[in-house]
Design a protein around this motif. Structure first.
Motif, PDB file in Angstrom:
ATOM      1  N   ALA A  89       0.796  -1.202   0.123  1.00 31.89           N
ATOM      2  CA  ALA A  89       0.085   0.111   0.017  1.00 31.89           C
ATOM      3  C   ALA A  89       0.904   1.479  -0.164  1.00 31.89           C
ATOM      4  O   ALA A  89       0.409   2.093  -0.679  1.00 31.89           O
ATOM      5  N   GLN A  90       1.835   1.207   0.872  1.00 25.37           N
ATOM      6  CA  GLN A  90       2.811   2.334   0.802  1.00 25.37           C
ATOM      7  C   GLN A  90       3.696   2.387  -0.641  1.00 25.37           C
ATOM      8  O   GLN A  90       3.910   3.591  -1.009  1.00 25.37           O
ATOM      9  N   ALA A  91       3.912   1.493  -1.425  1.00 26.42           N
ATOM     10  CA  ALA A  91       4.635   1.374  -2.465  1.00 26.42           C
ATOM     11  C   ALA A  91       3.613   2.200  -3.579  1.00 26.42           C
ATOM     12  O   ALA A  91       3.868   2.970  -4.417  1.00 26.42           O
ATOM     13  N   GLU A  92       2.372   1.700  -3.698  1.00 22.95           N
ATOM     14  CA  GLU A  92       1.246   2.169  -4.381  1.00 22.95           C
ATOM     15  C   GLU A  92       1.115   3.587  -4.240  1.00 22.95           C
ATOM     16  O   GLU A  92       0.833   4.466  -4.998  1.00 22.95           O
ATOM     17  N   ALA A  93       0.989   4.197  -3.199  1.00 28.39           N
ATOM     18  CA  ALA A  93       0.946   5.557  -2.415  1.00 28.39           C
ATOM     19  C   ALA A  93       1.860   6.378  -3.123  1.00 28.39           C
ATOM     20  O   ALA A  93       1.910   7.536  -3.687  1.00 28.39           O
ATOM     21  N   ARG A  94       3.190   5.814  -2.912  1.00 28.25           N
ATOM     22  CA  ARG A  94       4.577   6.658  -3.480  1.00 28.25           C
ATOM     23  C   ARG A  94       4.483   6.568  -4.872  1.00 28.25           C
ATOM     24  O   ARG A  94       4.984   7.630  -5.353  1.00 28.25           O
ATOM     25  N   LEU A  95       4.174   5.597  -5.489  1.00 29.13           N
ATOM     26  CA  LEU A  95       3.891   5.636  -7.016  1.00 29.13           C
ATOM     27  C   LEU A  95       3.043   6.809  -7.568  1.00 29.13           C
ATOM     28  O   LEU A  95       3.339   7.501  -8.559  1.00 29.13           O
ATOM     29  N   CYS A  96       2.032   6.906  -6.854  1.00 27.05           N
ATOM     30  CA  CYS A  96       0.944   7.942  -7.208  1.00 27.05           C
ATOM     31  C   CYS A  96       1.322   9.416  -6.805  1.00 27.05           C
ATOM     32  O   CYS A  96       0.992  10.207  -7.376  1.00 27.05           O
ATOM     33  N   ALA A  97       2.570   9.415  -5.945  1.00 26.44           N
ATOM     34  CA  ALA A  97       2.612  10.698  -5.319  1.00 26.44           C
ATOM     35  C   ALA A  97       3.975  11.281  -6.045  1.00 26.44           C
ATOM     36  O   ALA A  97       4.427  12.641  -5.774  1.00 26.44           O
ATOM     37  N   VAL A  98       4.629  10.641  -6.976  1.00 26.58           N
ATOM     38  CA  VAL A  98       5.901  11.308  -7.577  1.00 26.58           C
ATOM     39  C   VAL A  98       5.400  12.467  -8.223  1.00 26.58           C
ATOM     40  O   VAL A  98       4.384  12.527  -8.975  1.00 26.58           O
ATOM     41  N   ASP A  99       6.201  13.473  -8.140  1.00 29.76           N
ATOM     42  CA  ASP A  99       6.270  14.783  -8.777  1.00 29.76           C
ATOM     43  C   ASP A  99       7.059  15.621  -9.416  1.00 29.76           C
ATOM     44  O   ASP A  99       8.246  15.064  -9.148  1.00 29.76           O
ATOM     45  N   ARG A 100       6.986  16.521  -9.888  1.00 29.39           N
ATOM     46  CA  ARG A 100       8.168  17.297 -10.285  1.00 29.39           C
ATOM     47  C   ARG A 100       9.335  17.889  -9.565  1.00 29.39           C
ATOM     48  O   ARG A 100      10.526  17.903  -9.640  1.00 29.39           O
ATOM     49  N   LEU A 101       8.671  18.093  -8.294  1.00 29.51           N
ATOM     50  CA  LEU A 101       9.810  18.464  -7.349  1.00 29.51           C
ATOM     51  C   LEU A 101      10.590  17.225  -6.749  1.00 29.51           C
ATOM     52  O   LEU A 101      11.663  17.361  -6.385  1.00 29.51           O
ATOM     53  N   ASP A 102      10.063  15.919  -6.786  1.00 26.07           N
ATOM     54  CA  ASP A 102      11.020  14.842  -6.751  1.00 26.07           C
ATOM     55  C   ASP A 102      12.044  14.617  -7.692  1.00 26.07           C
ATOM     56  O   ASP A 102      13.171  14.521  -7.392  1.00 26.07           O
ATOM     57  N   LEU A 103      11.534  14.941  -8.878  1.00 26.12           N
ATOM     58  CA  LEU A 103      12.471  14.845  -9.883  1.00 26.12           C
ATOM     59  C   LEU A 103      13.522  15.900  -9.958  1.00 26.12           C
ATOM     60  O   LEU A 103      14.812  15.782 -10.028  1.00 26.12           O
ATOM     61  N   ILE A 104      13.274  17.297  -9.479  1.00 24.17           N
ATOM     62  CA  ILE A 104      14.305  18.280  -9.501  1.00 24.17           C
ATOM     63  C   ILE A 104      15.104  17.797  -8.174  1.00 24.17           C
ATOM     64  O   ILE A 104      16.362  18.069  -8.201  1.00 24.17           O
ATOM     65  N   ALA A 105      14.618  17.296  -7.088  1.00 24.67           N
ATOM     66  CA  ALA A 105      15.558  17.013  -5.678  1.00 24.67           C
ATOM     67  C   ALA A 105      16.360  15.811  -6.334  1.00 24.67           C
ATOM     68  O   ALA A 105      17.425  16.034  -6.030  1.00 24.67           O
ATOM     69  N   LEU A 107      17.738  15.218  -9.436  1.00 26.58           N
ATOM     70  CA  LEU A 107      18.568  16.020 -10.206  1.00 26.58           C
ATOM     71  C   LEU A 107      19.521  16.605  -9.498  1.00 26.58           C
ATOM     72  O   LEU A 107      21.001  16.476  -9.709  1.00 26.58           O
ATOM     73  N   ASP A 108      19.228  17.192  -8.477  1.00 27.32           N
ATOM     74  CA  ASP A 108      20.072  18.283  -7.829  1.00 27.32           C
ATOM     75  C   ASP A 108      21.022  17.247  -7.074  1.00 27.32           C
ATOM     76  O   ASP A 108      22.218  17.537  -6.785  1.00 27.32           O
ATOM     77  N   GLU A 109      20.724  16.196  -6.219  1.00 24.88           N
ATOM     78  CA  GLU A 109      21.286  15.284  -5.553  1.00 24.88           C
ATOM     79  C   GLU A 109      22.514  14.432  -6.326  1.00 24.88           C
ATOM     80  O   GLU A 109      23.633  14.597  -6.121  1.00 24.88           O
ATOM     81  N   ALA A 110      22.052  14.220  -7.687  1.00 18.99           N
ATOM     82  CA  ALA A 110      23.099  13.615  -8.811  1.00 18.99           C
ATOM     83  C   ALA A 110      23.966  14.598  -9.231  1.00 18.99           C
ATOM     84  O   ALA A 110      25.087  14.067  -9.260  1.00 18.99           O
ATOM     85  N   GLN A 111      23.673  15.842  -9.344  1.00 15.26           N
ATOM     86  CA  GLN A 111      24.646  16.655  -9.686  1.00 15.26           C
ATOM     87  C   GLN A 111      25.496  16.993  -8.527  1.00 15.26           C
ATOM     88  O   GLN A 111      26.673  17.350  -8.884  1.00 15.26           O
ATOM     89  N   LEU A 112      25.155  17.115  -7.494  1.00 12.44           N
ATOM     90  CA  LEU A 112      26.082  17.495  -6.236  1.00 12.44           C
ATOM     91  C   LEU A 112      26.774  16.395  -6.159  1.00 12.44           C
ATOM     92  O   LEU A 112      28.238  16.313  -5.739  1.00 12.44           O
ATOM     93  N   GLU A 113      26.433  14.800  -6.154  1.00  8.72           N
ATOM     94  CA  GLU A 113      27.165  13.854  -5.932  1.00  8.72           C
ATOM     95  C   GLU A 113      28.395  13.792  -7.313  1.00  8.72           C
ATOM     96  O   GLU A 113      29.646  13.528  -6.870  1.00  8.72           O
ATOM     97  N   ALA A 114      28.012  14.170  -8.514  1.00  8.22           N
ATOM     98  CA  ALA A 114      28.907  14.231  -9.458  1.00  8.22           C
ATOM     99  C   ALA A 114      30.085  15.305  -9.291  1.00  8.22           C
ATOM    100  O   ALA A 114      31.151  15.011  -9.469  1.00  8.22           O
ATOM    101  N   ASP A 115      29.569  16.479  -8.754  1.00 14.37           N
ATOM    102  CA  ASP A 115      30.479  17.420  -8.438  1.00 14.37           C
ATOM    103  C   ASP A 115      31.534  17.111  -7.221  1.00 14.37           C
ATOM    104  O   ASP A 115      32.606  17.322  -7.317  1.00 14.37           O
ATOM    105  N   ARG A 116      30.946  16.224  -6.154  1.00 10.75           N
ATOM    106  CA  ARG A 116      31.915  15.617  -5.153  1.00 10.75           C
ATOM    107  C   ARG A 116      32.882  14.723  -5.679  1.00 10.75           C
ATOM    108  O   ARG A 116      34.088  14.736  -5.471  1.00 10.75           O
ATOM    109  N   TRP A 117      32.478  13.934  -6.575  1.00 14.60           N
ATOM    110  CA  TRP A 117      33.273  12.932  -7.287  1.00 14.60           C
ATOM    111  C   TRP A 117      34.420  13.394  -7.982  1.00 14.60           C
ATOM    112  O   TRP A 117      35.581  13.430  -8.018  1.00 14.60           O
TER     113      TRP A 117
END
Length: 187
Positions: A89-105, A107-117
């Protein structure tokens, strides 16, 4: 070969309560890739949906108990790992709740990690290059005139510390210094 999914927040084993920080799966490319929430999953058959996996508890296994084969659900949204849940049930709720703010977060985290490396690689490369230059052009004897002393002092600004240059294994000292530096900055 398995791919590994690392959890930022450990999951609890339903049998013993031990923290589980990752799971292995063969549902994607199976090339020993590591994923986390926000990673693009390559080679999977599910582009959006929920994949049922089994949570393995090493603590139960080491204690001689049969590890609980408890289900865990991988939430995949347009080939992005959007969540790992222990309840459907939590997995289904999470799938329905993904939005653009998640994508931006993500992407930001991936870019920060790439910068650290990149910074870690650049620092290590710089240190090894300076060590190589030191080997190729050892410092000259103490200069007699003031100009020579100024030039030598200026060159010292761009050389490795004496602890590294005088270490029995300078390369190991460089690696250790870079490892400590990475740990201090949480990488």
């Amino acid at each position: 070969m398995f791919d590994t999914i690392h959890f930022k927040k450990p999951l609890a084993c339903p049998s013993c309560g031990a923290e589980i920080t990752s799971l292995q799966t063969k549902d994607f490319e199976c090339v020993l890739t590591s994923y986390q929430i926000g990673s693009v999953l390559r080679g999977g058959c599910v582009h959006s949906g929920i994949i049922k996996e089994t949570l393995w508890c090493d603590a139960c296994n080491k204690a001689g108990r049969s590890p609980a084969n408890s289900p865990v659900y991988l939430v995949v949204w347009h080939t992005v790992l959007a969540g790992v849940e222990q309840e459907l049930a939590q997995a289904e709720a999470r799938l329905c709740a993904v939005d653009r703010l998640d994508l931006i977060a993500w992407l930001d985290e991936a870019q920060l990690e790439a910068d650290r490396w990149y910074r870690r690689y650049s620092k290590l490369h710089s240190d090894v290059t300076r060590w190589h230059e030191h080997l190729a052009h050892p410092p000259e004897a103490e200069p007699a005139d003031d100009e020579g002393k100024r030039q030598q002092a200026f060159r010292r600004l761009f050389t490795l510390p004496d602890e590294i240059l005088n270490a029995p294994d300078p390369l190991a000292a460089i690696l250790a210094a870079n490892q400590i530096n990475a740990e201090e900055h949480g990488h």
